[in-house]
Design a protein around this motif. Structure first.
Motif, PDB file in Angstrom:
ATOM      1  N   VAL A 210       0.845  -1.197   0.000  1.00 53.58           N
ATOM      2  CA  VAL A 210       0.000   0.000   0.000  1.00 53.58           C
ATOM      3  C   VAL A 210       0.879   1.244   0.000  1.00 53.58           C
ATOM      4  CG1 VAL A 210      -1.756   1.253   1.282  1.00 53.58           C
ATOM      5  CG2 VAL A 210      -1.795  -1.241   1.259  1.00 53.58           C
ATOM      6  N   TRP A 211       0.581   2.162  -0.914  1.00 53.89           N
ATOM      7  CA  TRP A 211       1.351   3.401  -0.928  1.00 53.89           C
ATOM      8  C   TRP A 211       0.569   4.568  -1.496  1.00 53.89           C
ATOM      9  CZ3 TRP A 211       2.864   5.811  -5.628  1.00 53.89           C
ATOM     10  CH2 TRP A 211       2.741   5.027  -6.793  1.00 53.89           C
ATOM     11  N   VAL A 212       1.046   5.757  -1.212  1.00 53.08           N
ATOM     12  CA  VAL A 212       0.578   6.997  -1.857  1.00 53.08           C
ATOM     13  C   VAL A 212       1.840   7.814  -2.164  1.00 53.08           C
ATOM     14  CG1 VAL A 212      -1.698   7.158  -0.755  1.00 53.08           C
ATOM     15  CG2 VAL A 212       0.300   8.123   0.400  1.00 53.08           C
ATOM     16  N   PRO A 213       1.717   8.796  -3.016  1.00 48.11           N
ATOM     17  CA  PRO A 213       2.894   9.643  -3.286  1.00 48.11           C
ATOM     18  C   PRO A 213       3.291  10.402  -2.027  1.00 48.11           C
ATOM     19  CG  PRO A 213       1.175   9.990  -4.932  1.00 48.11           C
ATOM     20  CD  PRO A 213       0.564   9.184  -3.840  1.00 48.11           C
ATOM     21  N   LYS A 214       4.590  10.675  -1.902  1.00 50.39           N
ATOM     22  CA  LYS A 214       5.054  11.468  -0.758  1.00 50.39           C
ATOM     23  C   LYS A 214       4.604  12.912  -0.901  1.00 50.39           C
ATOM     24  CE  LYS A 214       9.040   8.906   0.930  1.00 50.39           C
ATOM     25  NZ  LYS A 214      10.456   8.598   0.712  1.00 50.39           N
ATOM     26  N   LYS A 215       4.588  13.371  -2.141  1.00 47.76           N
ATOM     27  CA  LYS A 215       4.221  14.766  -2.379  1.00 47.76           C
ATOM     28  C   LYS A 215       2.835  14.875  -3.013  1.00 47.76           C
ATOM     29  CE  LYS A 215       7.945  15.336  -4.637  1.00 47.76           C
ATOM     30  NZ  LYS A 215       9.166  15.451  -5.348  1.00 47.76           N
ATOM     31  N   LYS A 216       2.097  15.887  -2.579  1.00 50.19           N
ATOM     32  CA  LYS A 216       0.754  16.104  -3.118  1.00 50.19           C
ATOM     33  C   LYS A 216       0.770  16.274  -4.627  1.00 50.19           C
ATOM     34  CE  LYS A 216      -0.897  18.437   0.982  1.00 50.19           C
ATOM     35  NZ  LYS A 216      -1.226  19.684   1.613  1.00 50.19           N
ATOM     36  N   GLU A 217       1.816  16.946  -5.122  1.00 49.09           N
ATOM     37  CA  GLU A 217       1.880  17.258  -6.552  1.00 49.09           C
ATOM     38  C   GLU A 217       1.900  15.998  -7.416  1.00 49.09           C
ATOM     39  OE1 GLU A 217       3.266  18.921  -3.713  1.00 49.09           O
ATOM     40  OE2 GLU A 217       5.232  18.844  -4.666  1.00 49.09           O
ATOM     41  N   ASP A 218       2.367  14.886  -6.838  1.00 48.19           N
ATOM     42  CA  ASP A 218       2.503  13.661  -7.638  1.00 48.19           C
ATOM     43  C   ASP A 218       1.186  12.902  -7.799  1.00 48.19           C
ATOM     44  OD1 ASP A 218       5.123  14.136  -7.998  1.00 48.19           O
ATOM     45  OD2 ASP A 218       5.871  12.673  -6.539  1.00 48.19           O
ATOM     46  N   CYS A 219       0.173  13.342  -7.044  1.00 48.92           N
ATOM     47  CA  CYS A 219      -1.058  12.543  -7.007  1.00 48.92           C
ATOM     48  C   CYS A 219      -1.708  12.382  -8.378  1.00 48.92           C
ATOM     49  CB  CYS A 219      -2.069  13.141  -6.034  1.00 48.92           C
ATOM     50  SG  CYS A 219      -1.528  12.949  -4.344  1.00 48.92           S
TER      51      CYS A 219
END
Lengths: 239, 252, 638
Positions: free
Chosen positions: C293-302
Motif C-alpha cells: 500500500v502506498w501513496v505519493p510522498k508529495k501532493k503534486e505527484d497525485c
C-alpha cells in the motif's frame, strides 16, 4: 441374525426410469446416432467402388443383394434405429417445447451454433431426402427404367447399378437435390457427432474443443465424399 | 448517457404482461446496469409510475439473485451477472430490452422477478453430502490431489442464478445439476453417495419440468461463474453408470 | 438491571469443556416436541438450522432472499481462520484466542473468544466433510494463507470465494434437512417483529414478500441470525437487502443492543465513483498479503501515472508506521491510515479518495501466474468495475463500511436478555470486541451455528418442557396488528421523496459524523439531525403500488424506518464511549502519533442499551469486562 431383505421397489423397473429420463432419452438418440454415422460412413466407402470401374460397383451391389434374409435383418435394424432416433427426438422436443413456452421478445442465440439450432429441421429434410433416395435407387420407382437395367458380371446377369447411378446423376435437378440433401446431412452431423460424445459423457473440458473440430471436419469429409459422385457424373469424370 | 428501455411489466403471476417503453436519462457510464434501473425507478416514482420490480441483493456478482435477460441474453452481454455489467458496455442512445429469465419452471411473479425455488428443490433432492456436525474426521486425513480440488472448485463456483436454464432454448437445467454433481462427485467425501445423488437430482430436474439438454451450449456462454459445459458430460456418464448399477441391483 | 453473562467457572481453557460436561441435555424424543424458529439463512442461520434439525429439533427457517443460498455470507472472499497449525508456524488455540482479543482491542469477552478459538478446528473438519473445496497443495493437503492481525498462516480459503463455498456447504446441509422434513423453509419472508409472551420469545411476525400477507409463527425458541447493520451507512459492502430490522425489533421488545458504535471499516474496497452508487465492492483483504500500500510522498505527484512516480517518491505508509506487521496491520489501523493520508491531500484517483495497492513487487518475485492463481478473480472483478488492469497498474482502494461488531447482547449461551431469544453470528456482539480480524467472521458464524448453539440451546430448552406457547395468545395478534398498522402507515404517507433519498441522506450523515473518525461535536450534530430526518420520512415518504404483493419500495421503507431510529442509538453509543478503541475512533482520544487511546479505567465494559419506550432515551447497562487471562495492553502493531 437374519438381515431384512432390501426394500422392495414400487413403480416401474429402473431400466424404464432410465429410458424415459432426460438423459436416458438422449442416450438412445446418441446410440442410434452412432449406428447411423457408422452406416453413412460404410455406405460412402461402398460408393467409392464407383471410381474403380463399373464391375467393382456392380460386384459390390450384387454382394449386398446376395445377403438374402440377412439383408432384411440389417434393413429392419436400420429402420428400428432410425425409428428410435426420430421417436426419442420427438419426445425430447415435445418436452423442450413445454419447458420454454414463452420465447424472448428480443432473442439472441448466444453461444449456440447454427447447426445445433437447425437439428430438427435438418433431420426432417434428411429424412425426406433418404425416402427419396430409397425410392430412387433402392425401390427404383422414381425412374422405373432403373428396374430393368441389367448387365453381365462374371458370366451372371446382374443389376447394372453403375449405369443406374450414372443415368440418375446425369439428371441435373436430381443431382442438385442430392447435393442439397447431403448438405443438410452434413449440417446435421456437424452438431450430431460431437453431441453424441457429450451425451455419452465421452469428453471433458480439455478434449471437447478437439472433438468439435474433428466432428465438423468429419462431416465435411463425408459431404465431399458423397457429392463427389454426382459431380463426377455431371462433369463427365465418371461416364 | 441515454438509453431507450423496453421493460417487461407484469402485474402478478397470472397477469399477461407486456413491454413498456421508458427512457433512461443522464446515466453515468460508471453506473452498473442495476444502478441504471435504480435511477430509472427514482424517476418513475417521482412521475407517479410504479417502479420496475427486479431482484438484486449482493450487487457484486455472487449471490445470484438478479434475473434479467438483457437484449435476449440472460445477465446481458459479457461474462458475469447483471450487477457486474456496466453501462459503458452499451452505446449511448441504444435501445435495451429487459425481460425476466424465461423457463416454464421459473414462473414470473412480477415484472422482472421470477421464482427459482425449483433449483432449491433439486438441491434438496441430493445436492449434499450426508454428514452431521461433529462426525467429521480431521480435515487433512484424506489428501485430495490439487487438480481434483481445483476441478471441484471450478464446478462449485455455480451461483445458482438460473441463467443456464434461462438461456437454454430447451429451458434445461443440466448445467446447474451437473455443476453440483461434478463438484461433489469428484471429491472423495462425495463418492459414497454419488450414484444416489446423480439419479435423484436428475429425476428431480425432470420432475420440475426443465427441458432436456440438446448440447446447444448457450448455458456455458452465459454462465456468470464460467462453469464449462463439460460438467454435463460428467453428469451424463455418471447418470448412465448409476442407472446401469441400479437396473442390475448393485447399488443405490 | 444487571447482566449475567453466565460464564462457566474454572480456568479459561477449561470453561467450554466443563460447560459441555455439565450442560443440560434434551433427549431426542423431547427435541422432536420443540419447534425452533431460525431467522436468517447465512452461515450462522443455515448452520444452526441444519445442526439443530440433525439433533432432532423441528426447525422453521426464514430468509428474505428467494433462496437460503443467497444470504450475504456468500460474498465473503478471503478465508476462515482456524488454529490447526498445519503450517507448523507456532499457531495454537491460545494464539488464535489472543490475536482475536488483541485485534478486538480488548473489548471482547474472554470466555466467548476462547471458545471460538477452541471450536475453530472443528469447523474446518466439518466443512471439508461437507465437500467445501478448500485450496490444497500439490501433496493434497490443505493450504493456508496469512491474514491481517496475525503472524501465522492460519487462514483456509477457497479461491476468493470462501464465504460462498462455506455457505453452500451449510446450505447443502440445510437442504438435506429440508428434504428430510426436519426443517420447513420460508424464503422471501421477512421478519417484521418479535413476539414475546411472559418475557419469553415465543414467535415472530413475518411478511410474505410475494403476497404481502402478514402472519405470525409460534415456536419454543427464536434464533436471530440476521447479520449486521452496516447498511445504516447506505453505502457499504453489504448486500442491498441487509438490514437491522430483526435485531432492532427485538431491541424494541426488550433485548439489549450492545456496542452499536463498533463498526468496521474495511481497508480494501474499490473507491466510490459517484452519487448514483448503490453499494461498495470489497476486494479481499488477502490482497494485502502480496500487495503493497502506498501513496505519493508529495501532493503534486497525485495526478501522475503511478509508474511515473519513482520508488523514493512513494510513501509505503503502512510499512513505515508498522514495520513488523506492515501491510498486514489490522483493518481499523489500515483504514484510518488511508483516511489520514487522503485527508493530508495525498490520496489518488477521483476526488482524491483512494490509495494504491501495488502488486508489481509480488509479480516480480513470484511471477504473474502465482498472483493470478491467488487472486485471479479479484483482479478480474477489479478490471470489470474500474476498467483498469491491476497486473499493469496498481489498484486503487479506499476503506468502506464492511462489518459491525456491535449487535444484540448475548450471554455465554448466546441468549439475549429476552428469555429464549438467541442471537448468532454478526447479529450478536460477543466475539470481536471493538474490531474484527480478517477471516474471523466466517469462523464465528459457523462456530455459533455448528458447535455452540447445539450445546447451549439445551440450557433454555430444558426449562421449557410442557410450556408450549399458545399460538392464539394475545401477544401474537397484538404484534400482527402493530406490524399491519405500520405497513399501512408507510403506504399512506403519500409524500414526495423516495425511500432511497432518505437512506442516502442518513447514510451520508452517519459516514461523516459516525464513520471512520468521530468526535463529540459531530455526534451531537448527528443526534440533532436524525430525528428531523426521521420526522420528514414519516411525513414526506412516497411509496407507490400496493402493500399486497411484491413491493420493493415498501420493503426498503420498513428497513430504512428502522435505520432512522437505529442510527440515533449508534451515535448515542459513540458519544457515550469517551475513548478510542478498534473500530470506534474518537478524534479527541488519540496518542500524539495518532493511535487509538483506550481508557480501560472507565470504559472497559460492554455498553448494552435498553429500550425504554417511544420518545424516551434508552438506558445504558454496563457489563464489565473481566480479564482473567490476558493483560490489557496497548495494541501495538509496530
Amino acid at each position: 441374525m437374519i438381515s431384512a431383505p432390501s426394500q422392495s421397489r414400487s413403480g416401474p423397473h429402473p431400466i424404464f426410469l432410465w429410458l424415459f429420463s432426460s438423459i436416458g432419452k438422449k442416450t438412445v438418440v446418441a446410440l442410434s446416432g452412432i449406428v447411423l454415422v457408422l452406416f453413412v460412413t460404410g455406405h460412402l466407402l461402398g460408393n467409392f467402388t464407383i471410381y474403380l470401374g463399373k464391375d467393382w460397383l456392380n460386384w459390390y451391389a450384387e454382394h449386398l443383394q446376395s445377403l438374402g434374409p440377412m439383408l432384411w435383418v440389417i434393413r429392419l435394424f436400420m429402420l428400428a434405429t432410425v425409428g428410435a432416433h426420430i421417436f426419442f427426438t420427438m419426445l425430447l422436443w415435445k418436452e423442450n417445447q413445454a419447458a420454454r413456452p414463452k420465447k424472448y421478445i428480443a432473442s439472441d442465440p448466444v453461444g449456440t451454433s447454427v447447426f445445433a439450432r437447425t437439428m430438427r429441421l435438418s433431420g426432417l429434410i434428411v429424412l425426406g431426402f433418404i425416402l427419396f433416395h430409397l425410392a430412387h435407387f433402392t425401390v427404383r420407382i422414381v425412374d422405373p427404367a432403373f428396374q430393368h437395367m441389367d448387365t453381365m458380371l462374371d458370366g451372371h446377369e446382374v443389376h447394372d447399378c453403375y449405369r443406374m447411378v450414372v443415368t440418375g446423376f446425369s439428371n441435373v435437378p436430381v443431382s442438385i437435390l442430392y447435393i442439397v440433401g447431403l448438405f443438410l446431412l452434413m449440417m446435421h452431423l456437424s452438431h450430431g457427432i460431437g453431441s453424441l460424445f457429450q451425451t455419452l459423457g465421452l469428453t471433458n473440458r480439455r478434449i471437447h474443443p478437439l472433438i468439435e473440430t474433428v466432428t465438423r471436419a468429419y462431416a465435411w469429409l463425408l459431404y465431399i465424399g458423397y457429392i463427389s459422385i454426382p459431380i463426377s457424373v455431371l462433369t463427365g469424370i465418371v461416364k | 448517457m441515454k438509453f431507450y428501455l423496453e421493460v417487461w411489466r407484469q402485474k402478478g403471476p397470472d397477469g399477461a404482461g407486456k413491454l413498456e417503453h421508458y427512457e433512461a436519462n443522464d446515466i453515468p457510464a460508471e453506473a452498473s446496469f442495476l444502478e441504471m434501473l435504480d435511477i430509472v425507478n427514482e424517476d418513475l416514482t417521482k412521475k407517479g409510475i410504479e417502479p420496475i420490480q427486479f431482484d438484486s441483493d449482493c450487487r457484486e456478482g455472487i449471490c445470484g439473485n438478479c434475473s434479467l435477460t438483457i437484449n435476449g441474453v440472460p445477465h446481458g452481454p459479457g461474462r458475469g451477472t447483471t450487477c457486474q455489467l456496466y453501462m459503458r458496455k452499451f452505446r449511448d442512445g441504444q435501445i435495451i430490452t429487459i425481460e425476466p429469465f424465461r423457463a416454464d419452471s421459473f414462473p414470473v411473479e412480477r415484472d422482472l422477478v421470477v421464482n427459482r425455488e425449483a433449483y432449491d428443490r433439486i438441491m434438496q433432492a441430493g445436492g449434499f453430502i450426508s454428514e452431521r456436525a461433529g462426525s467429521a474426521p480431521d480435515a487433512n486425513s484424506v489428501p485430495i490431489p490439487k487438480v481434483v480440488a481445483d476441478q471441484a472448485m471450478d464446478a462449485a463456483a455455480c451461483i445458482g442464478c438460473g441463467a443456464c436454464a434461462a438461456a437454454c432454448p430447451n429451458g434445461s437445467a443440466m448445467l446447474f445439476v451437473s455443476a453440483k454433481v461434478t463438484h461433489l462427485g469428484l471429491l472423495p467425501q462425495g463418492k459414497p453417495e454419488n450414484d444416489r445423488r446423480v439419479l435423484k437430482m436428475v429425476r428431480q430436474a425432470d420432475k420440475e419440468g426443465f427441458g432436456n439438454c440438446s448440447n446447444y451450449y448457450a448455458c456455458e456462454a452465459v454462465c456468470p461463474a464460467g462453469i464449462p459445459a463439460s460438467v454435463i458430460a460428467h453428469l451424463n456418464r455418471n447418470f448412465s453408470f448409476a442407472s446401469i448399477k441400479e437396473s442390475i441391483g448393485i447399488t443405490v | 438491571m444487571t447482566l449475567d453473562s453466565k460464564i462457566p467457572a474454572g480456568p479459561l481453557d477449561k470453561k467450554w469443556t466443563s460447560f459441555k460436561n455439565t450442560a443440560k441435555l434434551v433427549n431426542p424424543a423431547n427435541k422432536r416436541k420443540f419447534e425452533i424458529i431460525v431467522v436468517g439463512s447465512g452461515l450462522a442461520g443455515a448452520s444452526a438450522a441444519a445442526t439443530l434439525a440433525e439433533q432432532g429439533y423441528r426447525v422453521k427457517c426464514f430468509c428474505y432472499q428467494d433462496s437460503p443460498r443467497r444470504a450475504h455470507s456468500i460474498a465473503a472472499q478471503g478465508g476462515i481462520n482456524a488454529a490447526k497449525n498445519y503450517q507448523n508456524d507456532g499457531d495454537s488455540v491460545y494464539r488464535l484466542f489472543y490475536d482475536t482479543i488483541k485485534g478486538g482491542d480488548f473489548r471482547a469477552r474472554e470466555a466467548n473468544v476462547h471458545r471460538l478459538a477452541e471450536v475453530s478446528n472443528l469447523i474446518i473438519d466439518q466443512c471439508v466433510a461437507q465437500g467445501v473445496p478448500f485450496a490444497r497443495e500439490y501433496g493434497g493437503l490443505l493450504d493456508n494463507r496469512s491474514f491481517g492481525g496475525a503472524q501465522v498462516s492460519r487462514t483456509f480459503y477457497a479461491r476468493g470465494q470462501t464465504g460462498q463455498q462455506l455457505l453452500l456447504g451449510a446450505y447443502a446441509a440445510l437442504s438435506h434437512q429440508i428434504a428430510l422434513g426436519n426443517v420447513t423453509m420460508h424464503s422471501k419472508t421477512e421478519m417484521m417483529d418479535l413476539v414475546v409472551v411472559d418475557g419469553h420469545a415465543k414467535g415472530i411476525v413475518v411478511r410474505d414478500m410475494t403476497t404481502g400477507e402478514i402472519s405470525s409463527h409460534a415456536g419454543d425458541a427464536v434464533l436471530l441470525c440476521t447479520g449486521g447493520y452496516g447498511n445504516v451507512f447506505y453505502l457499504s459492502t453489504n448486500a442491498r437487502g441487509c438490514n437491522v430490522t430483526a435485531t432492532y425489533r427485538a431491541y424494541k421488545r426488550g433485548a439489549l443492543f450492545a456496542n452499536p458504535c463498533y463498526t468496521q471499516i474495511h481497508p480494501t474496497c474499490i473507491p466510490v465513483s459517484g452519487e448514483y452508487q448503490s453499494k461498495l465492492t470489497l476486494m479481499s483483504e488477502s490482497l494485502r498479503n502480496d500487495g503493497r500500500v502506498w501513496v505519493p510522498k508529495k501532493k503534486e505527484d497525485c495526478g501522475k501515472e503511478p509508474k511515473d512516480i519513482p520508488e523514493d517518491a512513494r510513501d509505503y505508509y503502512l510499512e513505515r508506521k508498522y514495520p513488523s506487521y506492515g501491510n498486514l496491520a489490522p483493518r481499523d489501523i489500515s483504514s484510518r491510515s488511508a483516511k489520514e493520508v487522503c485527508d493530508d491531500g495525498r490520496g489518488v484517483g477521483p476526488g482524491g479518495l483512494g490509495v494504491y495497492l501495488d502488486f508489481a513487487d509480488a509479480i516480480k518475485r513470484l511471477g504473474k501466474h502465482v498472483i493470478e492463481e491467488r487472486y485471479g478473480n479479484l483482479f478480474e472483478m477489479y478490471h470489470n468495475i474500474t476498467g483498469e488492469d491491476a497486473y499493469e497498474r496498481p489498484m486503487r482502494i479506499y476503506p468502506a463500511v464492511h462489518y459491525t461488531m456491535g449487535g444484540l447482547w448475548v450471554d455465554y449461551n448466546l441468549m439475549s436478555s429476552v428469555q429464549g431469544l438467541h442471537v448468532l453470528g454478526e447479529a450478536n456482539f460477543s466475539d470481536h470486541g471493538a474490531n474484527r480480524l480478517g477471516a474471523s467472521a466466517l469462523m464465528q458464524g459457523l462456530a455459533d451455528g455448528y458447535f455452540v448453539i447445539p450445546y447451549t440451546l439445551g440450557q433454555y430448552m430444558a426449562s421449557q418442557f410442557g410450556k408450549k406457547v399458545d399460538a392464539n395468545a394475545p401477544a401474537f395478534a397484538e404484534a400482527v396488528e402493530s406490524v399491519k398498522a405500520r405497513v399501512n402507515k408507510l403506504m399512506s404517507i403519500n409524500g414526495t421523496r423516495t425511500v432511497d433519498s432518505f437512506h442516502r441522506e442518513l447514510g451520508k450523515l452517519l459516514w461523516d459524523k459516525c464513520g471512520m473518525a468521530r468526535d463529540k461535536q459531530g455526534l451531537e450534530e448527528a443526534l440533532r439531525k436524525i430525528p428531523k430526518l426521521r420526522e420528514e420520512f414519516w411525513s414526506n415518504l412516497k411509496i407507490l403500488g400496493s402493500k399486497d404483493g411484491i413491493n420493493m419500495e415498501l420493503e426498503r421503507a420498513g428497513r430504512v424506518a428502522d435505520f432512522l431510529e437505529f442510527g440515533e442509538l449508534m451515535c448515542l453509543d459513540a458519544l457515550n464511549r469517551n475513548e478510542s478503541c478498534g473500530g470506534h475512533f474518537r478524534t479527541e482520544y488519540q496518542t500524539p502519533d495518532g493511535e487509538a487511546l483506550r481508557d480501560d479505567a472507565n470504559y472497559d465494559y460492554v455498553a448494552a442499551w435498553k429500550y425504554e419506550g417511544e420518545g424516551k432515551p434508552p438506558t445504558l447497562i454496563k457489563e464489565p469486562l473481566v480479564y482473567e487471562e490476558v493483560k490489557l495492553a496497548t495494541r501495538s502493531y509496530k
